[in-house]
Scaffold this motif. Structure first.
Motif, PDB file in Angstrom:
ATOM      1  N   ASP A 261       0.812  -1.222   0.000  1.00  0.00           N
ATOM      2  CA  ASP A 261       0.000   0.000   0.000  1.00  0.00           C
ATOM      3  C   ASP A 261       0.845   1.272   0.000  1.00  0.00           C
ATOM      4  O   ASP A 261       0.573   2.229   0.731  1.00  0.00           O
ATOM      5  N   GLY A 262       1.889   1.287  -0.805  1.00  0.00           N
ATOM      6  CA  GLY A 262       2.689   2.490  -0.943  1.00  0.00           C
ATOM      7  C   GLY A 262       3.709   2.721   0.145  1.00  0.00           C
ATOM      8  O   GLY A 262       4.401   3.742   0.142  1.00  0.00           O
ATOM      9  N   ASN A 263       3.829   1.788   1.087  1.00  0.00           N
ATOM     10  CA  ASN A 263       4.766   1.964   2.193  1.00  0.00           C
ATOM     11  C   ASN A 263       5.749   0.805   2.233  1.00  0.00           C
ATOM     12  O   ASN A 263       5.377  -0.344   1.994  1.00  0.00           O
ATOM     13  N   ALA A 264       7.000   1.113   2.542  1.00  0.00           N
ATOM     14  CA  ALA A 264       8.024   0.088   2.751  1.00  0.00           C
ATOM     15  C   ALA A 264       8.374   0.069   4.231  1.00  0.00           C
ATOM     16  O   ALA A 264       8.734   1.102   4.801  1.00  0.00           O
ATOM     17  N   HIS A 291      10.977   1.001  -5.977  1.00  0.00           N
ATOM     18  CA  HIS A 291       9.625   0.454  -6.104  1.00  0.00           C
ATOM     19  C   HIS A 291       8.573   1.549  -6.308  1.00  0.00           C
ATOM     20  O   HIS A 291       7.388   1.245  -6.457  1.00  0.00           O
ATOM     21  N   GLY A 292       8.978   2.820  -6.282  1.00  0.00           N
ATOM     22  CA  GLY A 292       8.035   3.909  -6.507  1.00  0.00           C
ATOM     23  C   GLY A 292       7.046   4.107  -5.378  1.00  0.00           C
ATOM     24  O   GLY A 292       5.909   4.550  -5.612  1.00  0.00           O
ATOM     25  N   LEU A 293       7.465   3.801  -4.136  1.00  0.00           N
ATOM     26  CA  LEU A 293       6.555   3.887  -3.000  1.00  0.00           C
ATOM     27  C   LEU A 293       6.460   5.320  -2.478  1.00  0.00           C
ATOM     28  O   LEU A 293       7.273   6.184  -2.802  1.00  0.00           O
ATOM     29  N   HIS A 294       5.446   5.562  -1.641  1.00  0.00           N
ATOM     30  CA  HIS A 294       5.248   6.900  -1.076  1.00  0.00           C
ATOM     31  C   HIS A 294       6.251   7.194   0.031  1.00  0.00           C
ATOM     32  O   HIS A 294       6.782   8.302   0.120  1.00  0.00           O
ATOM     33  N   GLU A 295       6.484   6.212   0.902  1.00  0.00           N
ATOM     34  CA  GLU A 295       7.406   6.445   2.004  1.00  0.00           C
ATOM     35  C   GLU A 295       7.925   5.124   2.540  1.00  0.00           C
ATOM     36  O   GLU A 295       7.369   4.051   2.265  1.00  0.00           O
TER      37      GLU A 295
END
Length: 363
Positions: A261-264, A291-295
């Motif tokens: 969900d956009g988080n690592a 991976h192009g994640l948000h944060e």
């Protein structure tokens, strides 16, 4: 079953036939969709031992509460000990205000003491925190949530009533992030040095024996526990990586991540030395960016040796100390009178996000 005659509920040891009811209680109390597989995995398949699992029943014999202590081998100043993690305190809404939570906690704590455990421990959740403190638990410190933002919208959404106005800053912030993140290209080699781990083997035991802290308390990370905790979970959300010497022979460290969900999430890691730790932290940050994640987030105590490595990479510590958002409380309860008071110092505990009672880090 047993329990005082003036109590409206009784308790008994839970077994495999109770997994379905435990799953029902968990999903009701926490709004999740767990199956019996989660409780079989957590309570029966742990290589460090079976859980001390208890259920509360009403006058008709129906399960209305559940609570478990999950065993974990630790090293204390290099010596092997057994501790227990408080897990899944659950009370059916129809049976609340009957002291089921505190009663089952007392019962499980006594059983853990009989097994020779000095302490039960947990990263407390918001709903149960005050109940724990009223029932003999102590909050001895906090882990902070470090963050590295690649895109700003998720962070700006946390601004409450100011979020709509703050969102207008997103393009400007994202442009500044892109300029900052150019230096992550230099860490691409670190990420490329990682190799996926399909199963942990005995070589990971040697790394733990060589690298585990010699003072304080640290959960044992042998290969059987690592496989159970991060590979054999019902949800299978984590990814495991090895950092090896050039040529792929010696093991320098390992890393567990979760990208959802956009988080690592930096779930867990172990490094043979500080150079290996710096490489692992750079590799994790670079992987999350690729991976192009948000944060990316990491829940660590300020005294953890990975904390300064992440700050050097541009991660940010929380500006405030909002409980259950910026910091999470670490709580302990003595299970017997011989529990050493020196363990009440937070600096003696060496913890990772994977040490909390959660099959996976994401919601």
């Amino acid at each position: 079953m047993s329990g005082p005659a003036d109590r409206a509920w009784t308790w008994r040891e839970a077994g495999p036939d109770d997994y379905a009811e435990q799953a029902r209680l968990f999903n009701t109390c926490f709004g999740k969709q767990k199956s019996v597989d989660t409780f079989r995995w957590k309570y029966a398949q742990n290589p460090h031992g079976p859980a001390l699992s208890r259920v509360a029943c009403d006058a008709g014999g129906h399960v209305v509460g559940g609570y478990s202590y999950v065993p974990r081998r630790f090293l204390r100043d290099g010596e092997a000990i057994l501790l227990y993690q408080a897990s899944d305190a659950m009370v059916d809404p129809s049976a609340r205000r009957q002291r089921i939570f505190t009663g089952l906690d007392d019962i499980a704590c006594e059983a853990a003491g009989e097994q020779g455990a000095d302490w039960a421990y947990a990263y407390s959740g918001r709903l149960s925190f005050n109940g724990f403190l009223r029932n003999g638990w102590s909050c001895i410190g906090y882990a902070q949530v470090l963050r590295y933002r690649f895109r700003s919208r998720r962070g700006l959404a946390r601004c409450g009533r100011l979020a709509p106005l703050a969102q207008q800053l997103a393009p400007l912030l994202d442009a500044s992030y892109r300029l900052r993140d150019r230096r992550l290209a230099a860490h691409g080699a670190a990420a490329a040095a990682l190799t996926p781990v399909q199963r942990f083997d005995a070589s990971f035991d040697e790394l733990f024996q060589a690298s585990a802290p010699r003072t304080g308390l640290v959960g044992v990370r042998d290969h059987a526990w690592l496989n159970w905790r991060y590979i054999d979970t019902p949800s299978r959300r984590q990814q495991c990586w090895a950092l090896r010497e050039p040529g792929g022979v010696g093991l320098r460290g390992w890393l567990v991540t979760e990208c959802v969900d956009g988080n690592a999430y930096l779930v867990d890691h172990l490094a043979r030395d500080e150079d290996a730790r710096a490489t692992l932290m750079a590799a994790f940050t670079s992987l999350a960016h690729a991976h192009g994640l948000h944060e990316a987030t990491a829940m660590l105590c300020s005294h953890h040796p990975a904390t300064p490595r992440l700050l050097e990479l541009g991660w940010r510590a929380p500006r405030g100390r909002r409980p259950f958002r910026d910091v999470f409380p670490w709580i302990v309860r003595a299970c017997r009178g011989a529990a050493p008071s020196a363990d009440l110092s937070m600096e003696r505990w060496h913890l990772a996000d994977g040490d909390r009672d959660a099959e996976h880090m994401s919601a």
